[in-house]
Design a protein around this motif. Structure first.
Motif, short mmCIF file in Angstrom:
data_model
loop_
_atom_site.label_atom_id
_atom_site.label_comp_id
_atom_site.label_asym_id
_atom_site.label_seq_id
_atom_site.Cartn_x
_atom_site.Cartn_y
_atom_site.Cartn_z
N PRO A 1 54.96 46.84 26.06
CA PRO A 1 54.65 45.93 24.95
C PRO A 1 53.44 45.65 24.60
O PRO A 1 53.06 45.47 23.46
CB PRO A 1 55.29 44.62 25.78
CG PRO A 1 56.48 45.36 26.75
CD PRO A 1 55.45 46.60 27.28
N VAL A 2 52.51 45.64 25.48
CA VAL A 2 51.25 45.75 25.41
C VAL A 2 50.39 46.77 25.56
O VAL A 2 50.31 47.33 27.02
CB VAL A 2 50.30 44.63 25.91
CG1 VAL A 2 48.96 44.30 25.65
CG2 VAL A 2 51.10 43.24 25.71
N ILE B 1 45.92 38.20 32.40
CA ILE B 1 44.82 39.01 32.20
C ILE B 1 44.83 39.90 31.13
O ILE B 1 45.90 40.48 30.74
CB ILE B 1 44.94 39.92 33.69
CG1 ILE B 1 44.78 39.07 34.86
CG2 ILE B 1 43.83 41.06 33.55
CD1 ILE B 1 43.46 38.41 34.99
N ARG B 2 43.66 40.05 30.45
CA ARG B 2 43.46 41.01 29.54
C ARG B 2 42.68 42.05 30.05
O ARG B 2 43.13 43.32 29.47
CB ARG B 2 42.77 40.27 28.37
CG ARG B 2 42.03 41.13 27.12
CD ARG B 2 41.42 40.29 26.14
NE ARG B 2 42.17 39.55 25.59
CZ ARG B 2 41.78 38.73 24.51
NH1 ARG B 2 40.41 38.67 24.26
NH2 ARG B 2 42.80 37.78 24.07
N THR B 3 41.93 42.10 30.99
CA THR B 3 41.15 43.27 31.36
C THR B 3 41.23 43.24 32.91
O THR B 3 41.09 42.47 33.50
CB THR B 3 39.77 43.30 31.01
OG1 THR B 3 39.55 43.09 29.65
CG2 THR B 3 38.95 44.56 31.28
N VAL B 4 41.68 44.53 33.34
CA VAL B 4 41.51 44.72 34.69
C VAL B 4 40.13 45.82 34.79
O VAL B 4 40.25 47.02 34.49
CB VAL B 4 42.86 45.27 35.36
CG1 VAL B 4 42.51 45.94 36.61
CG2 VAL B 4 44.19 44.48 35.29
N ALA C 1 47.03 44.66 33.43
CA ALA C 1 46.13 44.05 32.04
C ALA C 1 47.05 44.03 30.63
O ALA C 1 48.02 44.65 30.84
CB ALA C 1 45.30 45.36 31.89
N GLY C 2 46.72 43.03 29.96
CA GLY C 2 47.46 42.98 28.75
C GLY C 2 48.59 41.83 28.89
O GLY C 2 49.45 42.08 29.69
N ARG C 3 48.36 40.82 28.07
CA ARG C 3 49.50 39.75 28.08
C ARG C 3 50.28 39.75 26.88
O ARG C 3 50.04 39.57 25.70
CB ARG C 3 48.79 38.36 28.22
CG ARG C 3 47.79 38.44 29.24
CD ARG C 3 46.73 37.02 29.16
NE ARG C 3 45.66 37.13 27.95
CZ ARG C 3 45.27 36.11 27.27
NH1 ARG C 3 45.09 35.22 27.90
NH2 ARG C 3 44.36 36.50 26.32
N ALA C 4 51.78 40.07 27.19
CA ALA C 4 52.63 39.98 26.16
C ALA C 4 52.53 38.71 25.55
O ALA C 4 52.77 37.54 26.00
CB ALA C 4 54.17 40.27 26.61
#
Length: 828
Positions: A189-190, A313-316, A344-347
């Motif tokens: 999704p992201v 979290i946006r970035t791992v 990483a990445g938040r729907a």
């Protein structure tokens, strides 16, 4: 059913993804489903749909997860959705509403139930979350057994990192007779963007902050590295003044304990979190709540985030593609990489997520050296390239590119045969030989491993026959059994603490009149608990250091010391007694041979030396593992509560159990609160932490008068213990604020030691007769009588206990007022 469920979903403002709809259609149609989709793609909704469809058909669903915390989380979610009367839970140390149509449990619980009941088990649907644990060397058997033993069940297998599942698809269809649909999707999704960087960690983090790629989760291979990295990032400007004020407001009066708690407090107030399994649950939850509020821009942790932790979290940022797995240093597997990167990445928040991998430090240094040399060929030739540190595995851009593109490795079978497995199969109706043959020939291990399982099965079976626990039948009985058990297995055999019955039997070996009875009961219970390896290693290392000092003082040569030191280990109370008792017990209960009795003294040492939790953690330098210490103490408390019958409890033992429960509750109440909430699911309320409080505070420590009295007695007796060893410096550290530094203690105790040769610290010395209390508004006046060799009992330590300060601190706040002869003090 499909329309009813999707209507319920629509009412909640949700729109299912295509793969969710596909999976739900297959499930309501009766097919097995293997759901292999990325993290954040809504597998939980599909699981809820499976539970709903099975409930509508009148069947039972078993939802399995790899860890108790995740089982508990899914239990509470299911209660909120279906109601407490329809949901139960079994984890081995907790059983709630076990007859409910929806059961949340660990994989081992379902595996043992499948072995005990076979195809006749009342299981209509099995949902296996995190199914990639099938490949775990130690626990993978538990994910495999239900697939073999429950042919009438419908299966939903879920994971983000399954790899090639064609084998499972074919085997599920063969075993259950149902069609099996594999629903897989590589599209998230992201979507994720991957980068490999050769800048330093600080430079990488600065760049991510400047380009607004926070929140950032920095993944390390060890807890120590995560904490060290978090502390090094404090040199950066992470949060604005306004953000720091918002953090402080949300933290409010949250109680940070001494030691690691102060580190956590300093970090989170700057917008940096730490998250790993060794932390106290309250700190992990604090970090999660602050992150969910958008107030933490950086979280440094381990890959615990890869097992269902709900942190946005946006970035791992992966600090290293190399890790030490307890045996050797190695590169991450593709599965491990994708499991962590998938966070990483938040729907609903991010249009994309970032996965950034740090180059090794030596590569970064080499890159900088070459950049400094510029285009000058002579300078570039003179650059001495650094090599990977010894004991590590180097990697570079090719490794990164391979992991990004590689699918997760195929899951490998790890079947195993135990005494409990054979006993379960013998106990169920039908031909046990046919039952075991089915298990041994239909598991997924290669033929060579299967032959080993057959050999072990025969060996175990012969042992059961020789011990008289199993006898062969010349004719099948009314239920078709070809062998039978001559003993009754305990209720829920293999579903709870496997050595609890042995512990109960071993209590009969103790003398209830003994001064050490209460501590000996604790030692029996501790010997049946899982070993907390970091604690035991710390105890062993301290014991070895003390042994070396003693041997040096005796003049023992180095070579001899090296040999002798190997015999020194952690404390093992009742070692010989328990060894003999276990051997005797196993002769008539051979299934316990799957386990081992492991004497240890964690609770015993904590209580007998009257230490606080913080003092114990500090003594063994366990600040990074204090969550493990608390989990062990919580397990010990629950085992004491559940195993020791009322008629075996003395006043001293009851005091000890009450003290241990209050100690755990005051350090972090979440573990016991969860246990108690599970016992009364009908009374579930919203998660603690709403209405402005990030984490619910524990009840006042003075509210439990009996437990508080023991805490006060222990605080006074801690001073007696130190005085007996003439350890004046630690005494001064305890009471310097009240004017009792080391010199003051020396001066106060000199007259005592002029009259008496020692201070006794046995069971009588800490008994209730040696302790007195006068209760006054807002304070207790207390006196701990010193047990002298002559039995005069005319010396003691007097103190005031501040009740309000104790409630605020979560422990007894004691102010020593005198160390002198008794002068008319009476107990009340």
């Amino acid at each position: 059913m499909y329309e009813a469920f999707t209507g319920w979903v629509d009412d909640r403002g949700l729109t299912p993804y295509a793969h969710q709809s596909d999976a739900l259609i297959e499930l309501v149609s009766g097919a097995n489903v293997i759901l292999s989709t990325p993290t954040g793609s809504g597998k939980s909704l599909v699981a809820t749909g499976a539970e709903f469809a099975t409930l509508a058909r009148g069947g039972r669903t078993f939802y399995t997860a790899p860890i108790k915390a995740l089982v508990s989380e899914k239990f509470f979610d299911a209660v909120a959705t279906f109601g407490h009367e329809r949901v139960g839970m079994m984890t081995g140390d907790a059983s709630v509403n076990p007859g409910a149509p929806i059961i949340c449990c660990t994989a081992e619980i379902l595996a043992n139930l499948a072995l005990r009941q076979g195809a006749d088990a009342d299981v209509a649907c099995v949902v296996m979350d995190e199914f990639h644990y099938y490949g775990d060397v130690d626990r993978g058997w538990a994910w495999q057994v239900p697939l073999i033993e429950l042919p009438n069940a419908q299966f939903l297998l879920m994971s983000a990192t399954l790899g090639d599942v064609s084998r499972f698809e074919a085997e599920l269809t063969r075993r259950t007779g149902r069609p099996t649909a594999t629903i897989s999707s590589v599209e998230r999704p992201v979507p994720l963007l991957h980068r490999y960087v050769t800048t330093t960690m600080l430079e990488t983090v600065e760049e991510l902050l400047e380009t607004h790629e926070a929140p950032i989760y920095v993944v390390h291979s060890s807890r120590a590295a995560a904490v060290e990295q978090a502390q090094s990032l404090t040199s950066l400007k992470i949060s604005t003044r306004e953000e720091k004020d918002a953090i402080a407001e949300l933290i409010g009066d949250f109680r940070f304990s001494a030691g690691f708690g102060k580190v956590v407090s300093r970090l989170v107030r700057q917008g940096i979190g730490v998250h790993h399994a060794g932390m106290l649950p309250k700190y992990r939850r604090l970090v999660e709540k602050l992150a969910q509020a958008g107030l933490l821009k950086i979280i440094c942790g381990t890959d615990t985030l890869g097992v269902g932790i709900n942190v946005p979290i946006r970035t791992v940022l992966i600090a290293s593609l190399s890790k030490y797995d307890g045996i050797r240093a190695r590169l991450l597997t593709a599965r491990e990489f994708h499991q962590v990167a998938g966070r990483a990445g938040r729907a609903g928040f991010d249009t994309s997520g970032q996965v950034v991998v740090q180059a090794p430090d030596h590569v970064v240094a080499n890159e900088k050296a070459m950049a400094k040399a510029g285009d000058d060929p002579k300078k570039r030739r003179k650059v001495v390239r650094k090599q990977p540190p010894q004991g590590t595995v180097g990697y570079g851009l090719p490794t990164f590119e391979r992991l990004v593109s590689a699918p997760p490795e195929p899951l490998t079978s790890h079947f195993k045969v135990t005494h409990a497995m054979l006993l379960d199969v013998v106990a169920r109706p039908g031909d046990c030989w046919a039952g075991m043959r089915h298990l041994l020939t239909d598991n997924d291990d290669p033929p060579s491993a299967r032959r080993g399982h057959v050999s072990r099965s025969l060996s175990i079976y012969r042992g059961l026959l020789e011990s008289g626990v199993v006898e062969r039948l010349t004719e099948p009985d009314a239920e078709g059994r070809t062998a039978r058990l001559t003993v009754d297995l305990q209720r829920d055999f293999a579903l709870n603490q496997p050595l609890s019955p042995f512990a109960l039997a071993a209590l009969d070996l103790l003398d209830v009149q003994s001064e050490s009875y209460a501590l000996d009961v604790v030692s029996i219970i501790e010997a049946t608990l899982e070993d907390p390896r970091p604690i035991l290693m710390a105890q062993r290392n301290r014991a070895r250091r003390e042994a070396v000092d003693a041997m040096k003082a005796e003049g023992i040569e180095y070579e001899e010391r090296v040999v002798l030191i190997e015999e020194v280990t952690w404390p093992k109370p009742l070692d010989e007694l328990l060894d003999v008792a276990f051997t005797a017990y196993a002769s008539t209960h051979p299934w316990v041979l799957d386990e081992k009795v492991s004497p240890k003294a964690v609770v015993r040492e904590l209580f007998s030396e009257a230490m606080t939790f913080a003092e114990f953690v500090a003594r063994y330098e366990l600040a990074r593992s204090e969550g493990l210490v608390l989990r062990y103490l919580s397990d010990a408390y629950k085992a004491l509560r559940q195993t020791v019958p009322e008629d075996a409890r003395t006043e001293a033992l009851t005091d000890l159990i009450v003290w241990l429960g209050e100690l755990v509750r005051q350090v972090d109440s979440s573990l016991l609160e969860e246990w108690e909430r599970l016992s009364h699911p009908e009374a579930l309320t919203e998660d603690a932490g709403t209405d402005g409080a990030l984490v619910a505070p524990p009840p006042p420590v003075t509210a439990n008068a009996r437990a508080f009295r023991v805490l006060v007695r222990n605080a006074l007796f801690r001073r007696v213990e130190l005085a007996a060893r003439r350890q004046y410096w630690p005494l001064g550290e305890l009471d310097v604020a009240d004017g009792w530094d080391a010199d003051a203690w020396v001066a106060a105790l000199e007259p005592y030691f002029a009259e008496h040769s020692a201070i006794l610290t046995g069971a009588n010395a800490r008994g209730p007769a040696m302790f007195g209390v006068q209760q006054e508004p807002g304070r207790w006046r207390v006196r701990q009588i010193i047990d002298d060799p002559a039995g005069d009992h005319d010396w003691g330590i007097s103190a005031d206990v501040d009740l309000a300060a104790s409630d605020e601190a979560g422990e007894a706040v004691v102010h020593v007022t005198a160390v002198n002869r008794l002068q008319g003090f009476t107990s009340a």
